[in-house]
Write a protein that holds these residues in place. Structure first.
Motif, short mmCIF file in Angstrom:
data_model
loop_
_atom_site.label_atom_id
_atom_site.label_comp_id
_atom_site.label_asym_id
_atom_site.label_seq_id
_atom_site.Cartn_x
_atom_site.Cartn_y
_atom_site.Cartn_z
N GLN A 180 0.82 -1.21 0.00
CA GLN A 180 0.00 0.00 0.00
C GLN A 180 0.86 1.26 0.00
O GLN A 180 0.49 2.27 -0.62
CB GLN A 180 -0.96 -0.01 1.18
CG GLN A 180 -2.01 -1.10 1.04
CD GLN A 180 -2.96 -1.16 2.22
OE1 GLN A 180 -3.17 -0.18 2.91
NE2 GLN A 180 -3.53 -2.33 2.45
N LEU A 181 2.01 1.20 0.66
CA LEU A 181 2.92 2.35 0.65
C LEU A 181 3.46 2.57 -0.76
O LEU A 181 3.52 3.70 -1.25
CB LEU A 181 4.08 2.14 1.63
CG LEU A 181 5.14 3.24 1.65
CD1 LEU A 181 4.54 4.58 2.05
CD2 LEU A 181 6.28 2.85 2.58
N LEU A 182 3.84 1.49 -1.44
CA LEU A 182 4.34 1.60 -2.81
C LEU A 182 3.26 2.14 -3.74
O LEU A 182 3.54 2.96 -4.62
CB LEU A 182 4.86 0.25 -3.29
CG LEU A 182 6.11 -0.24 -2.54
CD1 LEU A 182 6.37 -1.70 -2.84
CD2 LEU A 182 7.32 0.61 -2.89
N ALA A 183 2.03 1.70 -3.55
CA ALA A 183 0.91 2.22 -4.35
C ALA A 183 0.72 3.71 -4.09
O ALA A 183 0.45 4.49 -5.02
CB ALA A 183 -0.37 1.44 -4.04
N PHE A 184 0.87 4.13 -2.84
CA PHE A 184 0.74 5.55 -2.52
C PHE A 184 1.86 6.37 -3.16
O PHE A 184 1.62 7.47 -3.68
CB PHE A 184 0.71 5.78 -1.01
CG PHE A 184 0.50 7.21 -0.64
CD1 PHE A 184 -0.73 7.82 -0.83
CD2 PHE A 184 1.54 7.97 -0.14
CE1 PHE A 184 -0.92 9.16 -0.52
CE2 PHE A 184 1.36 9.31 0.17
CZ PHE A 184 0.13 9.91 -0.01
N LEU A 185 3.08 5.84 -3.17
CA LEU A 185 4.18 6.53 -3.85
C LEU A 185 3.89 6.67 -5.34
O LEU A 185 4.18 7.71 -5.95
CB LEU A 185 5.50 5.80 -3.62
CG LEU A 185 6.04 5.85 -2.19
CD1 LEU A 185 7.26 4.95 -2.06
CD2 LEU A 185 6.36 7.28 -1.76
N ASP A 186 3.31 5.62 -5.93
CA ASP A 186 2.92 5.69 -7.35
C ASP A 186 1.85 6.76 -7.55
O ASP A 186 1.89 7.52 -8.53
CB ASP A 186 2.42 4.34 -7.84
CG ASP A 186 3.52 3.30 -7.93
OD1 ASP A 186 4.72 3.69 -8.01
OD2 ASP A 186 3.19 2.10 -7.91
N GLY A 196 2.08 14.34 -9.53
CA GLY A 196 3.09 15.36 -9.76
C GLY A 196 3.85 15.82 -8.54
O GLY A 196 4.54 16.85 -8.60
N PHE A 197 3.78 15.09 -7.43
CA PHE A 197 4.51 15.48 -6.24
C PHE A 197 5.86 14.79 -6.11
O PHE A 197 6.71 15.24 -5.35
CB PHE A 197 3.67 15.21 -4.98
CG PHE A 197 2.52 16.16 -4.85
CD1 PHE A 197 2.71 17.47 -4.42
CD2 PHE A 197 1.24 15.76 -5.18
CE1 PHE A 197 1.66 18.35 -4.33
CE2 PHE A 197 0.17 16.63 -5.09
CZ PHE A 197 0.37 17.93 -4.65
N ILE A 198 6.04 13.70 -6.81
CA ILE A 198 7.32 12.98 -6.81
C ILE A 198 7.72 12.79 -8.27
O ILE A 198 6.91 12.32 -9.09
CB ILE A 198 7.19 11.60 -6.13
CG1 ILE A 198 6.78 11.75 -4.66
CG2 ILE A 198 8.51 10.83 -6.22
CD1 ILE A 198 6.49 10.43 -3.96
#
Length: 193
Positions: free
Chosen positions: A141-147, A153-155
């Protein structure tokens, strides 16, 4: 790589896979000829990884604040236990001693430590690789949030690619060993400010 820093929980977690992964990662770090650097605790996954690396004949450096030594949660059986005065000093020393970073499953402290060193990489303060050992889908879920953050457009895509991930310790260590930091000429989009 001569030293790998591992961030992990002071609790063991709900699944036996977390403990098994910590033990395997410790053995893989030792087999790679690397020193394990970690938070110096004797409890939870911290205790597991410290014990496993020592049992495998490895060199283990724990870094812990004096306050945790006083609470008797510091690991007394390591190659070296460095006692510092604050959490800030702890993180700075762990980063200084290490060539790469891995987060095992953990809680708020683990997230905070991992994202701080990742931010330092993004800003060019160091060029040390950062990886998540995704045990039993813990970080899905963390990796999905990073995606999601990347899509919004924040990362930057290049910075998202700096989060190395695998489910197997040996493969993640290989990724860390061969990773080359991306060259991003402009990390701020000045047109949007």
């Amino acid at each position: 790589m001569k030293a790998v820093c591992v961030f992990c929980g002071s609790n063991a977690g709900a699944l036996p896979e977390y403990r098994a992964a910590a033990e395997m990662l410790a053995r893989q770090i030792v087999e790679a000829g690397c020193t394990l650097v970690y938070g110096g605790g004797r409890v939870g996954l911290m205790g597991v990884i410290g014990d496993a690396a020592m049992a495998a004949g490895g060199r283990v450096i724990g870094v812990t604040p004096r306050r945790l030594v006083e609470k008797e949660v510091a690991h007394a059986g390591l190659t070296e236990l460095r006692v510092v005065e604050s959490m800030h000093e702890r993180k700075a020393m762990m980063a200084e001693l290490s060539d790469a970073f891995i987060a095992l499953p953990g809680g708020i402290g683990t997230f905070e430590e991992f994202f701080e060193v990742l931010t330092w990489s993004q800003l060019g303060f160091h060029a040390k690789p950062c990886g998540l050992l995704n045990v039993a889908g813990y970080y899905d879920q963390l990796l999905a949030f990073l995606d999601h953050s990347t899509a919004q457009g924040f990362i930057r895509r290049e910075h998202r690619g700096m989060v190395l991930t695998d489910t197997e310790p040996a493969r993640l260590l290989d990724q860390l060993e061969t990773f080359r930091m991306p060259v991003v000429n402009k990390w701020l989009d000045l047109a949007s400010t």
